[in-house]
Write a protein that holds these residues in place. Structure first.
Motif, PDB file in Angstrom:
ATOM      1  N   SER A  39       0.848  -1.192   0.000  1.00  0.00           N
ATOM      2  CA  SER A  39       0.000   0.000   0.000  1.00  0.00           C
ATOM      3  C   SER A  39       0.883   1.240   0.000  1.00  0.00           C
ATOM      4  CB  SER A  39      -0.915   0.034   1.232  1.00  0.00           C
ATOM      5  OG  SER A  39      -1.776  -1.091   1.263  1.00  0.00           O
ATOM      6  N   VAL A  40       0.485   2.235  -0.800  1.00  0.00           N
ATOM      7  CA  VAL A  40       1.174   3.523  -0.842  1.00  0.00           C
ATOM      8  C   VAL A  40       0.209   4.578  -0.307  1.00  0.00           C
ATOM      9  CG1 VAL A  40       2.447   5.184  -2.229  1.00  0.00           C
ATOM     10  CG2 VAL A  40       2.452   2.765  -2.878  1.00  0.00           C
ATOM     11  N   LEU A  41       0.565   5.209   0.803  1.00  0.00           N
ATOM     12  CA  LEU A  41      -0.296   6.169   1.473  1.00  0.00           C
ATOM     13  C   LEU A  41       0.209   7.585   1.220  1.00  0.00           C
ATOM     14  CD1 LEU A  41      -0.512   4.390   4.982  1.00  0.00           C
ATOM     15  CD2 LEU A  41      -1.868   3.910   2.924  1.00  0.00           C
ATOM     16  N   PHE A  42      -0.672   8.462   0.743  1.00  0.00           N
ATOM     17  CA  PHE A  42      -0.336   9.867   0.515  1.00  0.00           C
ATOM     18  C   PHE A  42      -1.219  10.727   1.416  1.00  0.00           C
ATOM     19  CE2 PHE A  42       0.863   7.949  -3.552  1.00  0.00           C
ATOM     20  CZ  PHE A  42       2.074   8.570  -3.847  1.00  0.00           C
ATOM     21  N   SER A  90       3.084  -4.707   4.170  1.00  0.00           N
ATOM     22  CA  SER A  90       4.017  -3.866   3.427  1.00  0.00           C
ATOM     23  C   SER A  90       3.338  -2.550   3.027  1.00  0.00           C
ATOM     24  CB  SER A  90       4.496  -4.612   2.176  1.00  0.00           C
ATOM     25  OG  SER A  90       5.299  -3.774   1.377  1.00  0.00           O
ATOM     26  N   PHE A  91       3.968  -1.423   3.357  1.00  0.00           N
ATOM     27  CA  PHE A  91       3.422  -0.123   2.960  1.00  0.00           C
ATOM     28  C   PHE A  91       4.495   0.945   3.045  1.00  0.00           C
ATOM     29  CE2 PHE A  91       3.127   0.288   7.533  1.00  0.00           C
ATOM     30  CZ  PHE A  91       3.209   1.652   7.793  1.00  0.00           C
ATOM     31  N   GLU A  92       4.201   2.073   2.442  1.00  0.00           N
ATOM     32  CA  GLU A  92       5.015   3.276   2.572  1.00  0.00           C
ATOM     33  C   GLU A  92       4.074   4.457   2.697  1.00  0.00           C
ATOM     34  OE1 GLU A  92       6.620   4.679  -1.517  1.00  0.00           O
ATOM     35  OE2 GLU A  92       6.329   2.492  -1.709  1.00  0.00           O
ATOM     36  N   MET A  93       4.526   5.507   3.374  1.00  0.00           N
ATOM     37  CA  MET A  93       3.675   6.681   3.571  1.00  0.00           C
ATOM     38  C   MET A  93       4.442   7.937   3.193  1.00  0.00           C
ATOM     39  SD  MET A  93       1.511   7.834   6.946  1.00  0.00           S
ATOM     40  CE  MET A  93       2.594   8.970   7.795  1.00  0.00           C
ATOM     41  N   HIS A  94       3.768   8.826   2.461  1.00  0.00           N
ATOM     42  CA  HIS A  94       4.324  10.113   2.072  1.00  0.00           C
ATOM     43  C   HIS A  94       3.428  11.204   2.650  1.00  0.00           C
ATOM     44  CE1 HIS A  94       7.207   8.318  -0.762  1.00  0.00           C
ATOM     45  NE2 HIS A  94       6.263   7.401  -0.917  1.00  0.00           N
ATOM     46  N   TYR A  95       4.022  12.031   3.515  1.00  0.00           N
ATOM     47  CA  TYR A  95       3.264  13.029   4.256  1.00  0.00           C
ATOM     48  C   TYR A  95       3.762  14.419   3.840  1.00  0.00           C
ATOM     49  CZ  TYR A  95       1.251  15.242   8.501  1.00  0.00           C
ATOM     50  OH  TYR A  95       0.542  16.030   9.387  1.00  0.00           O
ATOM     51  N   CYS A  96       2.869  15.166   3.176  1.00  0.00           N
ATOM     52  CA  CYS A  96       3.210  16.495   2.656  1.00  0.00           C
ATOM     53  C   CYS A  96       2.547  17.591   3.487  1.00  0.00           C
ATOM     54  CB  CYS A  96       2.755  16.629   1.205  1.00  0.00           C
ATOM     55  SG  CYS A  96       3.393  15.349   0.105  1.00  0.00           S
ATOM     56  N   SER A  97       3.302  18.637   3.785  1.00  0.00           N
ATOM     57  CA  SER A  97       2.726  19.797   4.466  1.00  0.00           C
ATOM     58  C   SER A  97       3.544  21.029   4.125  1.00  0.00           C
ATOM     59  CB  SER A  97       2.689  19.582   5.988  1.00  0.00           C
ATOM     60  OG  SER A  97       3.995  19.424   6.498  1.00  0.00           O
ATOM     61  N   PHE A 110       6.758   2.285  12.680  1.00  0.00           N
ATOM     62  CA  PHE A 110       6.779   2.352  11.218  1.00  0.00           C
ATOM     63  C   PHE A 110       7.448   3.630  10.704  1.00  0.00           C
ATOM     64  CE2 PHE A 110       2.614   3.808  12.765  1.00  0.00           C
ATOM     65  CZ  PHE A 110       2.509   5.083  12.208  1.00  0.00           C
ATOM     66  N   SER A 111       8.207   4.311  11.550  1.00  0.00           N
ATOM     67  CA  SER A 111       8.817   5.582  11.152  1.00  0.00           C
ATOM     68  C   SER A 111       9.700   5.441   9.915  1.00  0.00           C
ATOM     69  CB  SER A 111       9.625   6.175  12.306  1.00  0.00           C
ATOM     70  OG  SER A 111      10.663   5.278  12.699  1.00  0.00           O
ATOM     71  N   SER A 112      10.340   4.291   9.744  1.00  0.00           N
ATOM     72  CA  SER A 112      11.231   4.097   8.595  1.00  0.00           C
ATOM     73  C   SER A 112      10.466   4.001   7.277  1.00  0.00           C
ATOM     74  CB  SER A 112      12.071   2.825   8.784  1.00  0.00           C
ATOM     75  OG  SER A 112      11.231   1.680   8.846  1.00  0.00           O
ATOM     76  N   LYS A 113       9.161   3.797   7.358  1.00  0.00           N
ATOM     77  CA  LYS A 113       8.327   3.687   6.154  1.00  0.00           C
ATOM     78  C   LYS A 113       7.735   5.035   5.726  1.00  0.00           C
ATOM     79  CE  LYS A 113       6.869  -1.024   7.440  1.00  0.00           C
ATOM     80  NZ  LYS A 113       7.511  -1.749   6.329  1.00  0.00           N
ATOM     81  N   VAL A 114       8.047   6.084   6.491  1.00  0.00           N
ATOM     82  CA  VAL A 114       7.434   7.396   6.269  1.00  0.00           C
ATOM     83  C   VAL A 114       8.453   8.391   5.729  1.00  0.00           C
ATOM     84  CG1 VAL A 114       6.179   9.310   7.336  1.00  0.00           C
ATOM     85  CG2 VAL A 114       5.812   6.957   8.152  1.00  0.00           C
ATOM     86  N   THR A 172       3.780   0.607 -12.268  1.00  0.00           N
ATOM     87  CA  THR A 172       2.421   0.112 -12.036  1.00  0.00           C
ATOM     88  C   THR A 172       2.468  -1.340 -11.578  1.00  0.00           C
ATOM     89  OG1 THR A 172       1.654   1.526 -13.818  1.00  0.00           O
ATOM     90  CG2 THR A 172       0.133  -0.150 -13.049  1.00  0.00           C
ATOM     91  N   ASP A 173       1.707  -1.638 -10.523  1.00  0.00           N
ATOM     92  CA  ASP A 173       1.733  -2.987  -9.946  1.00  0.00           C
ATOM     93  C   ASP A 173       0.307  -3.398  -9.576  1.00  0.00           C
ATOM     94  OD1 ASP A 173       2.045  -5.300  -8.481  1.00  0.00           O
ATOM     95  OD2 ASP A 173       3.583  -4.507  -7.141  1.00  0.00           O
ATOM     96  N   PRO A 174      -0.203  -4.493 -10.123  1.00  0.00           N
ATOM     97  CA  PRO A 174      -1.582  -4.910  -9.830  1.00  0.00           C
ATOM     98  C   PRO A 174      -1.803  -5.344  -8.385  1.00  0.00           C
ATOM     99  CG  PRO A 174      -0.459  -6.586 -11.122  1.00  0.00           C
ATOM    100  CD  PRO A 174       0.445  -5.382 -11.113  1.00  0.00           C
ATOM    101  N   THR A 175      -0.717  -5.549  -7.637  1.00  0.00           N
ATOM    102  CA  THR A 175      -0.858  -5.980  -6.238  1.00  0.00           C
ATOM    103  C   THR A 175      -0.709  -4.811  -5.259  1.00  0.00           C
ATOM    104  OG1 THR A 175       1.497  -6.518  -5.956  1.00  0.00           O
ATOM    105  CG2 THR A 175       0.053  -8.241  -6.852  1.00  0.00           C
ATOM    106  N   THR A 176      -0.569  -3.598  -5.781  1.00  0.00           N
ATOM    107  CA  THR A 176      -0.393  -2.404  -4.948  1.00  0.00           C
ATOM    108  C   THR A 176      -1.622  -1.513  -5.025  1.00  0.00           C
ATOM    109  OG1 THR A 176       2.021  -2.386  -5.171  1.00  0.00           O
ATOM    110  CG2 THR A 176       0.974  -0.294  -4.630  1.00  0.00           C
ATOM    111  N   HIS A 177      -2.024  -0.954  -3.874  1.00  0.00           N
ATOM    112  CA  HIS A 177      -3.132  -0.011  -3.839  1.00  0.00           C
ATOM    113  C   HIS A 177      -2.647   1.326  -3.302  1.00  0.00           C
ATOM    114  CE1 HIS A 177      -6.931  -2.387  -4.650  1.00  0.00           C
ATOM    115  NE2 HIS A 177      -5.968  -3.290  -4.761  1.00  0.00           N
ATOM    116  N   ILE A 178      -3.269   2.403  -3.796  1.00  0.00           N
ATOM    117  CA  ILE A 178      -2.881   3.772  -3.470  1.00  0.00           C
ATOM    118  C   ILE A 178      -4.007   4.431  -2.670  1.00  0.00           C
ATOM    119  CG2 ILE A 178      -2.290   6.028  -4.452  1.00  0.00           C
ATOM    120  CD1 ILE A 178      -1.493   4.435  -7.039  1.00  0.00           C
ATOM    121  N   TYR A 179      -3.647   5.162  -1.619  1.00  0.00           N
ATOM    122  CA  TYR A 179      -4.624   5.861  -0.782  1.00  0.00           C
ATOM    123  C   TYR A 179      -4.201   7.324  -0.681  1.00  0.00           C
ATOM    124  CZ  TYR A 179      -5.936   1.123   0.393  1.00  0.00           C
ATOM    125  OH  TYR A 179      -6.341  -0.187   0.300  1.00  0.00           O
ATOM    126  N   VAL A 180      -5.160   8.242  -0.896  1.00  0.00           N
ATOM    127  CA  VAL A 180      -4.848   9.665  -0.952  1.00  0.00           C
ATOM    128  C   VAL A 180      -5.874  10.462  -0.149  1.00  0.00           C
ATOM    129  CG1 VAL A 180      -4.243  11.582  -2.473  1.00  0.00           C
ATOM    130  CG2 VAL A 180      -4.148   9.242  -3.357  1.00  0.00           C
TER     131      VAL A 180
END
Length: 327
Positions: free
Chosen positions: A115-118, A140-147, A164-168, A190-198
């Protein structure tokens, strides 16, 4: 325009903590007055709160879904808003009792290999809950936090101290160029096994979502939730008839009035919360007619089926709409 009370079962919770955790962001912790466990929720869920000024507003739960002792919220002060966040910041006091709805989730996690979290700004609230849930599940995930800047970044200390700080990755508008968000790089494979959250401000979300679509990510793998939506007004907006099936009421909706307001003025109890077509609280069933969808909560598939309708913002393309209670 707002409802005077939350429709359906409600909870009366106590404000146990209230703290300014970033520039313009107020943190609230709500607990049962008797210390009982709260109803379960899943990551991405929100609650409707009846505020001291009478407004009802939805706020995402940002805490761990494994914690049944408290509901946690982060609320950004909208200086040009409609009064909801101002009431949270200025009128809610420690120890106060707030009437809230049971948790509802229109932004749930989907089982995925990755999962990719924005998160943009206050959009961190549901995204943080997702990150905590995925971390608890060792997913498995990664997070991108914009401000805009570190001082405006809510929960930065909590995230930095989390398992999970290392994933951010943090991305600050006023920071160095190399740390700024580059959505095309993050989503290039592009990956069919990955989902994106925004989740976040509309401009931020539009950028990430459109970038994903341009890179051929399927819409079924892109999930999002808006906090604010600009009303859609068209030059050719006119009046139309609405029949409310439960009572047989037929009324005309003028060009300058929403269906919800027309129904409320006629004595119909319409559950409202965001009043912007975001939360889905007011969704009704379309029995007959052609709706003009102006919400952001219904999926493209739901809109194509033309069986659901948000009376707080949507209108009609046909001369008449027949509406029923949502099922």
């Amino acid at each position: 325009m707002s409802a005077t009370q939350i429709v359906g079962d409600t909870l009366a919770l106590k404000v146990n903590k209230k703290e300014l955790i970033a520039d313009g962001v107020m943190y609230l912790e709500l607990v049962d007055p008797k210390g009982e466990n709260l109803p379960k929720f899943t990551a991405g869920a929100h609650i409707d709160i009846q505020l001291p000024n009478g407004l009802i507003r939805p706020y995402s739960l940002c805490g761990s879904s494994a914690d049944r002792k408290a509901y946690e919220l982060g609320v950004l002060l909208e200086t040009n808003g409609r009064g909801g966040s101002k009431s949270v910041h200025e009128e809610i006091v420690l120890g106060a009792k707030l009437r809230i709805s049971h948790p509802k989730n229109h932004f749930p996690l989907t089982a995925a290999k990755h999962s990719v979290l924005f998160a943009g700004g206050i959009g961190i609230t549901p995204i943080l809950s997702m990150a905590q849930s995925l971390s608890d599940e060792a997913a498995s995930f990664e997070m991108h936090y914009c401000s805009r800047s570190r001082s405006r970044t809510a929960f930065v200390e909590r995230i930095s101290a989390s398992p999970f700080s290392s994933k951010v990755q943090f991305h600050f508008d006023d920071g160095a160029e190399e740390q700024k968000l580059k959505a095309s790089e993050i989503l290039k494979n592009t990956d069919p096994t990955t989902h994106i959250y925004v989740c976040g401000p509309k401009g931020f979300m539009d950028h990430v979502i459109q970038t994903a679509k341009d890179l051929d990510w399927p819409e079924t793998q892109i999930h999002f939730e808006f906090f604010k939506s600009e009303p859609i007004v068209k030059d050719d907006d006119g009046s139309f008839e609405v029949e409310y099936r439960p009572t047989g009421l037929v009324l005309r909706v003028p060009a300058d009035m929403t269906v919800a307001q027309a129904l409320i003025d006629a004595g119909v109890d319409v559950p409202l919360s965001c009043e912007q077509g975001i939360c889905g609280t007011c969704v009704m069933q379309v029995v007959d007619g052609d709706p003009d969808h102006r919400d952001v909560c219904l999926s493209d598939e739901d809109k194509d089926l033309r069986k659901m309708f948000t009376p707080c913002c949507s209108r009609a393309q046909s001369p008449k709409l027949v509406l029923d209670l949502s099922q």
